[in-house]
Design an enzyme around this catalytic site. Structure first.
Site, PDB file in Angstrom:
ATOM      1  CB  ALA A  85      -9.391   3.228  -8.255  1.00 52.20           C
ATOM      2  CG  HIS A  92      -7.717   7.936 -11.069  1.00 52.37           C
ATOM      3  ND1 HIS A  92      -6.551   8.336 -10.438  1.00 52.37           N
ATOM      4  CD2 HIS A  92      -8.414   7.240 -10.149  1.00 52.37           C
ATOM      5  CE1 HIS A  92      -6.559   7.881  -9.198  1.00 52.37           C
ATOM      6  NE2 HIS A  92      -7.675   7.217  -8.994  1.00 52.37           N
TER       7      HIS A  92
HETATM    8  N1  LIG Z   1      -5.494  -1.138  -8.064  1.00 50.91           N
HETATM    9  C1  LIG Z   1      -6.186  -0.161  -7.478  1.00 50.91           C
HETATM   10  O1  LIG Z   1      -6.805   0.678  -8.143  1.00 50.91           O
HETATM   11  C2  LIG Z   1      -6.235  -0.099  -5.987  1.00 50.91           C
HETATM   12  C3  LIG Z   1      -7.169   0.725  -5.350  1.00 50.91           C
HETATM   13  C4  LIG Z   1      -7.185   0.757  -3.957  1.00 50.91           C
HETATM   14  C5  LIG Z   1      -6.274   0.001  -3.219  1.00 50.91           C
HETATM   15  N2  LIG Z   1      -5.354  -0.765  -3.882  1.00 50.91           N
HETATM   16  C6  LIG Z   1      -4.387  -1.597  -3.149  1.00 50.91           C
HETATM   17  O2  LIG Z   1      -5.065  -2.481  -2.314  1.00 50.91           O
HETATM   18  C7  LIG Z   1      -4.286  -2.683  -1.130  1.00 50.91           C
HETATM   19  C8  LIG Z   1      -5.252  -3.006  -0.006  1.00 50.91           C
HETATM   20  O3  LIG Z   1      -6.076  -1.858   0.222  1.00 50.91           O
HETATM   21  P1  LIG Z   1      -6.954  -1.743   1.546  1.00 50.91           P
HETATM   22  O4  LIG Z   1      -7.703  -0.456   1.441  1.00 50.91           O
HETATM   23  O5  LIG Z   1      -7.706  -2.990   1.754  1.00 50.91           O
HETATM   24  O6  LIG Z   1      -5.799  -1.618   2.651  1.00 50.91           O
HETATM   25  P2  LIG Z   1      -5.954  -1.865   4.208  1.00 50.91           P
HETATM   26  O7  LIG Z   1      -4.817  -1.146   4.846  1.00 50.91           O
HETATM   27  O8  LIG Z   1      -7.339  -1.548   4.656  1.00 50.91           O
HETATM   28  O9  LIG Z   1      -5.733  -3.458   4.373  1.00 50.91           O
HETATM   29  C9  LIG Z   1      -4.484  -4.102   4.324  1.00 50.91           C
HETATM   30  C10 LIG Z   1      -4.533  -5.266   5.294  1.00 50.91           C
HETATM   31  O10 LIG Z   1      -3.353  -6.057   5.164  1.00 50.91           O
HETATM   32  C11 LIG Z   1      -3.017  -6.510   6.482  1.00 50.91           C
HETATM   33  N3  LIG Z   1      -1.618  -6.923   6.521  1.00 50.91           N
HETATM   34  C12 LIG Z   1      -0.513  -6.130   6.562  1.00 50.91           C
HETATM   35  N4  LIG Z   1       0.598  -6.877   6.578  1.00 50.91           N
HETATM   36  C13 LIG Z   1       0.208  -8.176   6.538  1.00 50.91           C
HETATM   37  C14 LIG Z   1       0.890  -9.422   6.551  1.00 50.91           C
HETATM   38  N5  LIG Z   1       2.233  -9.486   6.588  1.00 50.91           N
HETATM   39  N6  LIG Z   1       0.169 -10.565   6.519  1.00 50.91           N
HETATM   40  C15 LIG Z   1      -1.187 -10.517   6.470  1.00 50.91           C
HETATM   41  N7  LIG Z   1      -1.903  -9.353   6.468  1.00 50.91           N
HETATM   42  C16 LIG Z   1      -1.214  -8.207   6.506  1.00 50.91           C
HETATM   43  C17 LIG Z   1      -3.328  -5.336   7.382  1.00 50.91           C
HETATM   44  O11 LIG Z   1      -3.463  -5.739   8.730  1.00 50.91           O
HETATM   45  C18 LIG Z   1      -4.614  -4.809   6.759  1.00 50.91           C
HETATM   46  O12 LIG Z   1      -5.755  -5.392   7.379  1.00 50.91           O
HETATM   47  C19 LIG Z   1      -3.567  -1.343  -0.914  1.00 50.91           C
HETATM   48  O13 LIG Z   1      -2.332  -1.522  -0.312  1.00 50.91           O
HETATM   49  C20 LIG Z   1      -3.429  -0.790  -2.303  1.00 50.91           C
HETATM   50  O14 LIG Z   1      -2.126  -1.016  -2.772  1.00 50.91           O
HETATM   51  C21 LIG Z   1      -5.337  -0.841  -5.225  1.00 50.91           C
END
Ligand SMILES: NC(=O)c1ccc[n+]([C@@H]2O[C@H](COP(=O)([O-])OP(=O)(O)OC[C@H]3O[C@@H](n4cnc5c(N)ncnc54)[C@H](O)[C@@H]3O)[C@@H](O)[C@H]2O)c1
Length: 263
Positions: free
Chosen positions: A117, A215
């Site tokens: 992001a 940010h």
């Molecule tokens: N770097 C960045 O700027 C940035 C920005 C946004 C999100 N993120 C990260 O990206 C990650 C994912 O975001 P999202 O919006 O897709 O989240 P989300 O909650 O929509 O998706 C996470 C998925 O992981 C699955 N999951 C959970 N435990 C699991 C397991 N043990 N095995 C397999 N699948 C599993 C869940 O069922 C869910 O579908 C977030 O946790 C966040 O840390 C980073």
């Protein structure tokens, strides 16, 4: 491209980000093919084989992590054991779970951290070559975006009573990772690109007027000062996430085989 040169990609987590990346792979990215995925609740949208982390790591060349941060150490262990490439979007996991760094030090795996992001990391990397004196990130969200954060609970901050833009935290990225684990990916990514989690300063602001998450980074070196500001509107599929983060993963995947790459 020869079929043997096509790299197999696996997606860990088919939530908001993982689904967006899956759509891009299914639409076609040069030199890459979607092989399989790991997901606890696979969405009906995709006809894709669901496997465990060990199988994902064994069968794929590139594993894209889109999981809740708490699950990342388990995935990293499987990917590092196979020496495969990990595209890590939950960069906060590097700060929250030091064992990931230790496991990575012992492996031959590459870890690629997309800009997520955030923006401006190209300049941060350039400045780092000359020495960064100060690196600060200020993140602003509506107060409800901080509900459940350990720091908010510990300090007894009443988010509902915040009526104007208010700084609720100031500290290192390491401290922010403990206090705001769900909100600290950007700070972690800036730390990794710049001067590390102890030196990178983080300010967290709650603003009832904010429409999304913004940010601002300020990075100072002897010859340049870099300011970057980014405003992200919430991802409809997950209001806590951002569309830009998903597309930054897609951009990393495209760069794997692009003949012209802008870094
Ligand atoms: N770097 C960045 O700027 C940035 C920005 C946004 C999100 N993120 C990260 O990206 C990650 C994912 O975001 P999202 O919006 O897709 O989240 P989300 O909650 O929509 O998706 C996470 C998925 O992981 C699955 N999951 C959970 N435990 C699991 C397991 N043990 N095995 C397999 N699948 C599993 C869940 O069922 C869910 O579908 C977030 O946790 C966040 O840390 C980073």
């Amino acid at each position: 491209m020869d079929a043997s040169e096509i790299k197999k990609v696996g997606i860990a987590g088919l939530g908001a980000l993982g689904s967006a990346v899956t759509r891009a792979l299914l639409a076609g990215i040069d030199g890459l093919r979607l092989e399989c995925a790991s997901e606890l609740n696979p969405p009906d949208e995709f006809d894709i084989e669901i496997v465990d982390f060990e199988t994902l790591a064994a069968r794929c060349d590139i594993i894209v992590e889109c999981l809740p941060p708490a699950i990342v150490p388990k995935l990293a262990e499987a990917v590092f054991a196979e020496g495969k490439t990990l595209v890590l979007i939950s960069s906060c996991a590097f700060l929250m779970f030091p064992e990931i760094q230790k496991m990575h030090d012992l492996s031959t795996s590459r870890v690629l951290v997309p800009s997520g992001a955030l923006a401006g990391l190209d300049g941060v990397k350039g400045l780092k070559e000359l020495g960064i004196e100060k690196s600060v990130i200020a993140s602003t969200k509506p107060p409800r975006g901080f509900e459940g954060a350990p720091y908010v609970d510990k300090m007894g901050i009443n988010l509902a009573q915040i009526e104007s833009k208010t700084r609720i935290f100031e500290g290192s990225a390491l401290e922010a990772a403990k206090g705001f684990p769900a909100n600290v990916n950007v700070a972690a990514t800036l730390s990794l690109a710049g001067i590390g989690a102890e030196q990178t300063r983080v300010e967290i602001w709650a603003d009832p007027q904010a429409k999304g998450n913004s940010h601002e980074i300020t990075v100072t070196g002897e010859f340049s000062t870099l300011h970057a500001r980014i405003e992200n509107r919430p991802d409809p599929a997950n209001p806590k996430s951002s569309m830009l983060a998903a597309q930054s993963i897609v951009a990393v995947l495209r760069d794997m085989n692009n003949a012209l790459v802008v870094l």
